[in-house]
Design a protein around this motif. Structure first.
Motif, PDB file in Angstrom:
ATOM      1  N   SER A  83       1.059 -73.664 -82.836  1.00 14.58           N
ATOM      2  CA  SER A  83       0.641 -74.662 -81.851  1.00 14.58           C
ATOM      3  C   SER A  83       1.077 -76.060 -82.269  1.00 14.58           C
ATOM      4  O   SER A  83       1.590 -76.840 -81.451  1.00 14.58           O
ATOM      5  CB  SER A  83      -0.881 -74.609 -81.682  1.00 14.58           C
ATOM      6  OG  SER A  83      -1.323 -75.578 -80.769  1.00 14.58           O
ATOM      7  N   LEU A 116      11.437 -67.966 -72.088  1.00 14.09           N
ATOM      8  CA  LEU A 116      10.472 -67.493 -71.099  1.00 14.09           C
ATOM      9  C   LEU A 116      11.056 -66.418 -70.188  1.00 14.09           C
ATOM     10  O   LEU A 116      10.315 -65.603 -69.638  1.00 14.09           O
ATOM     11  CB  LEU A 116       9.967 -68.663 -70.241  1.00 14.09           C
ATOM     12  CG  LEU A 116       9.093 -69.700 -70.935  1.00 14.09           C
ATOM     13  CD1 LEU A 116       8.650 -70.762 -69.941  1.00 14.09           C
ATOM     14  CD2 LEU A 116       7.874 -69.033 -71.562  1.00 14.09           C
ATOM     15  N   HIS A 147       7.337 -67.383 -83.561  1.00 12.89           N
ATOM     16  CA  HIS A 147       6.380 -67.674 -82.493  1.00 12.89           C
ATOM     17  C   HIS A 147       6.630 -69.051 -81.878  1.00 12.89           C
ATOM     18  O   HIS A 147       6.397 -69.257 -80.687  1.00 12.89           O
ATOM     19  CB  HIS A 147       4.954 -67.601 -83.035  1.00 12.89           C
ATOM     20  CG  HIS A 147       4.458 -66.205 -83.208  1.00 12.89           C
ATOM     21  ND1 HIS A 147       3.120 -65.867 -83.165  1.00 12.89           N
ATOM     22  CD2 HIS A 147       5.112 -65.043 -83.416  1.00 12.89           C
ATOM     23  CE1 HIS A 147       2.984 -64.573 -83.337  1.00 12.89           C
ATOM     24  NE2 HIS A 147       4.184 -64.056 -83.505  1.00 12.89           N
ATOM     25  N   ALA A 151       6.633 -70.138 -78.040  1.00 15.01           N
ATOM     26  CA  ALA A 151       5.534 -70.969 -77.564  1.00 15.01           C
ATOM     27  C   ALA A 151       5.989 -72.355 -77.100  1.00 15.01           C
ATOM     28  O   ALA A 151       5.336 -72.965 -76.248  1.00 15.01           O
ATOM     29  CB  ALA A 151       4.482 -71.123 -78.659  1.00 15.01           C
ATOM     30  N   PHE A 154       6.187 -73.169 -73.326  1.00 17.11           N
ATOM     31  CA  PHE A 154       4.894 -73.327 -72.663  1.00 17.11           C
ATOM     32  C   PHE A 154       4.382 -74.753 -72.832  1.00 17.11           C
ATOM     33  O   PHE A 154       3.850 -75.350 -71.889  1.00 17.11           O
ATOM     34  CB  PHE A 154       3.877 -72.334 -73.246  1.00 17.11           C
ATOM     35  CG  PHE A 154       4.120 -70.902 -72.869  1.00 17.11           C
ATOM     36  CD1 PHE A 154       3.655 -70.393 -71.664  1.00 17.11           C
ATOM     37  CD2 PHE A 154       4.822 -70.051 -73.716  1.00 17.11           C
ATOM     38  CE1 PHE A 154       3.878 -69.069 -71.313  1.00 17.11           C
ATOM     39  CE2 PHE A 154       5.049 -68.736 -73.383  1.00 17.11           C
ATOM     40  CZ  PHE A 154       4.580 -68.236 -72.171  1.00 17.11           C
ATOM     41  N   LEU A 203      -1.824 -73.853 -74.689  1.00 18.20           N
ATOM     42  CA  LEU A 203      -0.982 -72.765 -74.194  1.00 18.20           C
ATOM     43  C   LEU A 203      -0.132 -72.165 -75.306  1.00 18.20           C
ATOM     44  O   LEU A 203       0.069 -70.947 -75.358  1.00 18.20           O
ATOM     45  CB  LEU A 203      -0.083 -73.289 -73.066  1.00 18.20           C
ATOM     46  CG  LEU A 203      -0.782 -73.710 -71.775  1.00 18.20           C
ATOM     47  CD1 LEU A 203       0.225 -74.270 -70.785  1.00 18.20           C
ATOM     48  CD2 LEU A 203      -1.527 -72.534 -71.156  1.00 18.20           C
ATOM     49  N   ALA A 204       0.363 -73.015 -76.198  1.00 22.00           N
ATOM     50  CA  ALA A 204       1.150 -72.513 -77.324  1.00 22.00           C
ATOM     51  C   ALA A 204       0.292 -71.647 -78.236  1.00 22.00           C
ATOM     52  O   ALA A 204       0.739 -70.602 -78.729  1.00 22.00           O
ATOM     53  CB  ALA A 204       1.752 -73.683 -78.106  1.00 22.00           C
ATOM     54  N   SER A 207      -0.359 -68.266 -76.409  1.00 19.45           N
ATOM     55  CA  SER A 207       0.851 -67.445 -76.329  1.00 19.45           C
ATOM     56  C   SER A 207       1.218 -66.857 -77.685  1.00 19.45           C
ATOM     57  O   SER A 207       1.742 -65.741 -77.769  1.00 19.45           O
ATOM     58  CB  SER A 207       2.019 -68.273 -75.788  1.00 19.45           C
ATOM     59  OG  SER A 207       2.404 -69.279 -76.704  1.00 19.45           O
ATOM     60  N   SER A 208       0.928 -67.583 -78.762  1.00 20.77           N
ATOM     61  CA  SER A 208       1.195 -67.056 -80.102  1.00 20.77           C
ATOM     62  C   SER A 208       0.183 -65.994 -80.493  1.00 20.77           C
ATOM     63  O   SER A 208       0.533 -64.986 -81.113  1.00 20.77           O
ATOM     64  CB  SER A 208       1.167 -68.201 -81.130  1.00 20.77           C
ATOM     65  OG  SER A 208       1.223 -67.707 -82.451  1.00 20.77           O
ATOM     66  N   ASP A 210      -1.404 -63.723 -78.819  1.00 17.88           N
ATOM     67  CA  ASP A 210      -1.223 -62.377 -78.270  1.00 17.88           C
ATOM     68  C   ASP A 210       0.243 -61.966 -78.182  1.00 17.88           C
ATOM     69  O   ASP A 210       0.605 -61.065 -77.424  1.00 17.88           O
ATOM     70  CB  ASP A 210      -1.882 -62.270 -76.894  1.00 17.88           C
ATOM     71  CG  ASP A 210      -1.159 -63.094 -75.830  1.00 17.88           C
ATOM     72  OD1 ASP A 210      -0.290 -63.907 -76.202  1.00 17.88           O
ATOM     73  OD2 ASP A 210      -1.466 -62.920 -74.633  1.00 17.88           O
ATOM     74  N   ASN A 211       1.097 -62.615 -78.971  1.00 20.10           N
ATOM     75  CA  ASN A 211       2.516 -62.276 -78.947  1.00 20.10           C
ATOM     76  C   ASN A 211       2.747 -60.954 -79.672  1.00 20.10           C
ATOM     77  O   ASN A 211       2.438 -60.829 -80.860  1.00 20.10           O
ATOM     78  CB  ASN A 211       3.326 -63.397 -79.602  1.00 20.10           C
ATOM     79  CG  ASN A 211       4.815 -63.172 -79.455  1.00 20.10           C
ATOM     80  OD1 ASN A 211       5.372 -62.257 -80.026  1.00 20.10           O
ATOM     81  ND2 ASN A 211       5.452 -64.019 -78.675  1.00 20.10           N
TER      82      ASN A 211
END
Length: 272
Positions: A83, A116, A147, A151, A154, A203-204, A207-208, A210-211
């Protein structure tokens, strides 16, 4: 208020029905997982024959779920570092792209957003091959790097929206008054784009967390990640603790979403 014709009423009914179906598709699986996490069954089964909290107790047991706790700790650490890194990159890119009208800026923006639209498995394999070519051994820092590439787009979306709304006159006035570029960024630019930066960081982080594709290719036994650990438990034993862990993640994500939406208007910035 004008009266709706028969065709308009039918159209409104169809739209309402489609909206209801969409809500059921989005919310239904989440509700099923939450209900399953309270099952009295020994395996994942829906509908549950009874309700109990035993699987949440087992999930938080430091002995029985030690491997899950280790994987969760790794995932949280990687998500936090991702993040920070992704938001820093996105902020710099957003400020550069927002002030440029050159053709290269649009190309750079498209390249920045490419992760994306690329298939996750293909990107994960590409990341593995790239870092193997660099002779980089598996580590949490390697996962952070992988990641971050996923991320950063996003974060760019929300930070870019805030940067695009900056008034150039403010930057010119700051320069005329003798402020250095760093002071202008710290005292003028950053406070104005801070809501977008905070939304991008959130958001970052999510997204990380649950990557799966990048974690699947870049993690190792020493850098076990929570999604991979839960996936393995699903494949081998249909362990109900997977549903309990999913329930904790869903609840925490929903609570954070409400906080971020109240603090920085997250949903508005995502749709802007």
């Amino acid at each position: 208020m004008p009266r709706l014709s028969g065709g308009d009423k039918l159209l409104a009914l169809v739209i309402a029905l489609l909206a209801l179906i969409a809500v059921l598709i989005l919310i239904g699986p989440v509700l099923i997982v939450l209900l399953t996490s309270f099952t009295t069954s020994q395996a994942l089964k829906f509908p549950p024959p009874g309700l109990t909290l035993r699987w949440y107790q087992a999930l938080f047991d430091p002995v029985r779920s030690a491997q899950i706790h280790t994987a969760a700790g790794n995932s949280l650490m990687v998500a936090a570092l991702t993040s920070i890194a992704a938001t820093a990159l996105a902020t710099g890119a957003a400020l550069a792209l927002a002030r440029s009208r050159a053709a290269w800026a649009r190309f750079a923006e498209g390249a920045f957003m490419a992760p994306l639209v690329l298939p996750g498995i293909a990107f994960g394999l590409a990341a593995l091959m790239f870092f193997s070519w660099l002779h980089t051994p598996p580590s949490l820092w390697l996962l952070v790097a992988g990641h971050t590439m996923i991320a950063a787009p996003f974060a760019l979306r929300t930070v870019g929206a805030s940067a695009a709304s900056l008034d150039p006159a403010l930057l010119e006035s700051s320069a005329v008054l003798g402020a250095s570029p760093w002071r202008t960024f710290r005292r003028v630019v950053l406070p104005l784009i801070l809501p977008g930066v905070a939304a991008g960081a959130f958001l970052a982080f999510v997204s990380s967390l649950d990557n799966v594709p990048v974690s699947l290719f870049l993690s190792s036994a020493q850098t076990d990640m929570l999604p991979i650990r839960l996936w393995g438990m699903m494949e081998t034993a249909l362990d109900v603790r997977v549903a309990a862990a999913s329930g904790v993640l869903v609840t925490a994500a929903f609570a954070l979403l409400l906080v971020m939406d109240r603090a920085v208007g997250l949903t508005r910035r995502m749709s802007g």
